[in-house]
Design a protein around this motif. Structure first.
Motif, PDB file in Angstrom:
ATOM      1  N   ASP A 278      30.500  23.483 -36.755  1.00 20.89           N
ATOM      2  CA  ASP A 278      31.271  24.680 -36.419  1.00 20.89           C
ATOM      3  C   ASP A 278      31.498  24.854 -34.922  1.00 20.89           C
ATOM      4  OD1 ASP A 278      28.404  25.262 -36.473  1.00 20.89           O
ATOM      5  OD2 ASP A 278      28.979  27.302 -35.951  1.00 20.89           O
ATOM      6  N   ASN A 279      30.692  24.230 -34.091  1.00 21.76           N
ATOM      7  CA  ASN A 279      30.850  24.342 -32.645  1.00 21.76           C
ATOM      8  C   ASN A 279      31.915  23.335 -32.183  1.00 21.76           C
ATOM      9  OD1 ASN A 279      30.207  23.303 -29.816  1.00 21.76           O
ATOM     10  ND2 ASN A 279      28.992  25.192 -29.902  1.00 21.76           N
ATOM     11  N   GLU A 280      32.988  23.855 -31.614  1.00 20.89           N
ATOM     12  CA  GLU A 280      34.134  23.023 -31.219  1.00 20.89           C
ATOM     13  C   GLU A 280      33.748  21.916 -30.239  1.00 20.89           C
ATOM     14  OE1 GLU A 280      37.768  21.623 -31.683  1.00 20.89           O
ATOM     15  OE2 GLU A 280      37.269  23.525 -32.626  1.00 20.89           O
ATOM     16  N   LEU A 281      32.911  22.232 -29.242  1.00 18.50           N
ATOM     17  CA  LEU A 281      32.514  21.221 -28.259  1.00 18.50           C
ATOM     18  C   LEU A 281      31.679  20.111 -28.899  1.00 18.50           C
ATOM     19  CD1 LEU A 281      31.698  23.430 -25.145  1.00 18.50           C
ATOM     20  CD2 LEU A 281      33.704  21.981 -25.526  1.00 18.50           C
ATOM     21  N   ASN A 282      30.731  20.492 -29.773  1.00 17.35           N
ATOM     22  CA  ASN A 282      29.931  19.487 -30.458  1.00 17.35           C
ATOM     23  C   ASN A 282      30.798  18.631 -31.380  1.00 17.35           C
ATOM     24  OD1 ASN A 282      27.531  20.246 -29.252  1.00 17.35           O
ATOM     25  ND2 ASN A 282      26.893  21.549 -30.944  1.00 17.35           N
ATOM     26  N   LEU A 283      31.725  19.266 -32.077  1.00 27.79           N
ATOM     27  CA  LEU A 283      32.623  18.531 -32.972  1.00 27.79           C
ATOM     28  C   LEU A 283      33.415  17.494 -32.182  1.00 27.79           C
ATOM     29  CD1 LEU A 283      33.790  18.206 -35.838  1.00 27.79           C
ATOM     30  CD2 LEU A 283      35.475  19.942 -35.233  1.00 27.79           C
ATOM     31  N   LYS A 284      33.954  17.904 -31.036  1.00 30.16           N
ATOM     32  CA  LYS A 284      34.721  16.971 -30.205  1.00 30.16           C
ATOM     33  C   LYS A 284      33.824  15.848 -29.689  1.00 30.16           C
ATOM     34  CE  LYS A 284      37.739  16.733 -26.123  1.00 30.16           C
ATOM     35  NZ  LYS A 284      37.772  15.325 -26.250  1.00 30.16           N
ATOM     36  N   LEU A 285      32.633  16.202 -29.216  1.00 21.29           N
ATOM     37  CA  LEU A 285      31.701  15.193 -28.710  1.00 21.29           C
ATOM     38  C   LEU A 285      31.381  14.163 -29.789  1.00 21.29           C
ATOM     39  CD1 LEU A 285      29.592  14.030 -26.676  1.00 21.29           C
ATOM     40  CD2 LEU A 285      27.966  15.660 -27.649  1.00 21.29           C
ATOM     41  N   PHE A 286      31.012  14.635 -30.979  1.00 15.41           N
ATOM     42  CA  PHE A 286      30.637  13.711 -32.050  1.00 15.41           C
ATOM     43  C   PHE A 286      31.814  12.813 -32.430  1.00 15.41           C
ATOM     44  CE2 PHE A 286      27.434  17.091 -33.705  1.00 15.41           C
ATOM     45  CZ  PHE A 286      26.602  16.850 -32.631  1.00 15.41           C
ATOM     46  N   CYS A 287      32.995  13.401 -32.575  1.00 14.15           N
ATOM     47  CA  CYS A 287      34.170  12.612 -32.964  1.00 14.15           C
ATOM     48  C   CYS A 287      34.553  11.604 -31.877  1.00 14.15           C
ATOM     49  CB  CYS A 287      35.347  13.525 -33.305  1.00 14.15           C
ATOM     50  SG  CYS A 287      35.130  14.406 -34.871  1.00 14.15           S
ATOM     51  N   ASP A 288      34.514  12.029 -30.609  1.00 15.53           N
ATOM     52  CA  ASP A 288      34.822  11.108 -29.511  1.00 15.53           C
ATOM     53  C   ASP A 288      33.812   9.966 -29.449  1.00 15.53           C
ATOM     54  OD1 ASP A 288      36.994  12.688 -28.810  1.00 15.53           O
ATOM     55  OD2 ASP A 288      36.036  13.573 -27.032  1.00 15.53           O
ATOM     56  N   LEU A 289      32.551  10.293 -29.623  1.00 15.97           N
ATOM     57  CA  LEU A 289      31.495   9.280 -29.604  1.00 15.97           C
ATOM     58  C   LEU A 289      31.679   8.283 -30.752  1.00 15.97           C
ATOM     59  CD1 LEU A 289      28.952   8.522 -28.045  1.00 15.97           C
ATOM     60  CD2 LEU A 289      27.679  10.108 -29.477  1.00 15.97           C
ATOM     61  N   LEU A 290      32.000   8.788 -31.923  1.00 12.05           N
ATOM     62  CA  LEU A 290      32.234   7.908 -33.072  1.00 12.05           C
ATOM     63  C   LEU A 290      33.446   7.003 -32.835  1.00 12.05           C
ATOM     64  CD1 LEU A 290      31.477  10.547 -35.820  1.00 12.05           C
ATOM     65  CD2 LEU A 290      30.171   8.427 -35.451  1.00 12.05           C
ATOM     66  N   ARG A 291      34.534   7.571 -32.319  1.00 10.45           N
ATOM     67  CA  ARG A 291      35.732   6.771 -32.019  1.00 10.45           C
ATOM     68  C   ARG A 291      35.411   5.669 -31.007  1.00 10.45           C
ATOM     69  NH1 ARG A 291      38.100  11.617 -31.524  1.00 10.45           N
ATOM     70  NH2 ARG A 291      39.102  12.261 -33.423  1.00 10.45           N
TER      71      ARG A 291
END
Length: 120
Positions: free
Chosen positions: A10-23
């Motif tokens: 639910d946290n936008e910054l964490n969501l972006k971090l996780f998705c960027d890291l996975l990419r």
């Protein structure tokens, strides 16, 4: 073919971090900010792994794990919990609920990526 990872955070910054890291590590992430959408998105996206927060609005991570594990089409997908619950008893409760891995926040990037690699 890149492994698909559903991220429920639910946290936008964490969501972006996780998705960027996975990419950055050649995974194909799909993000969901609301746990109420996670089961439907998992059915549609057919992920190889689900990464989820335990503290979600509207539905707890424990409830969401139960819903995912109760669904015939989704129950075999490994779940990695990423949460601020950091006590030993918290990890045991999360694993007992059905999570296959546990990473505490704030995350270690290396531990996060290694946990994903091991599960996939």
């Amino acid at each position: 073919m890149a492994k698909r990872v559903l991220v429920v955070e639910d946290n936008e910054l964490n969501l972006k971090l996780f998705c960027d890291l996975l990419r950055a590590h050649d995974y194909l992430p799909e993000g969901v900010r609301d746990g109420r959408e996670a089961v439907a998105k998992a059915r549609e996206f057919a992920p190889d792994l689900i990464i989820m927060d335990i503290q979600l609005p509207h539905v707890s991570g424990f409830e969401l794990i139960n819903q995912l594990k109760a669904d015939e089409a989704l129950k075999a997908i490994p779940i990695m919990a990423v949460t601020a619950y950091a006590g030993r008893e918290d990890e045991e409760r999360i694993r007992a609920a059905g999570a296959d891995a546990y990473v505490s926040k704030p995350i270690s990037l290396a531990r996060f990526v290694e946990s994903v690699r091991v599960l996939l």
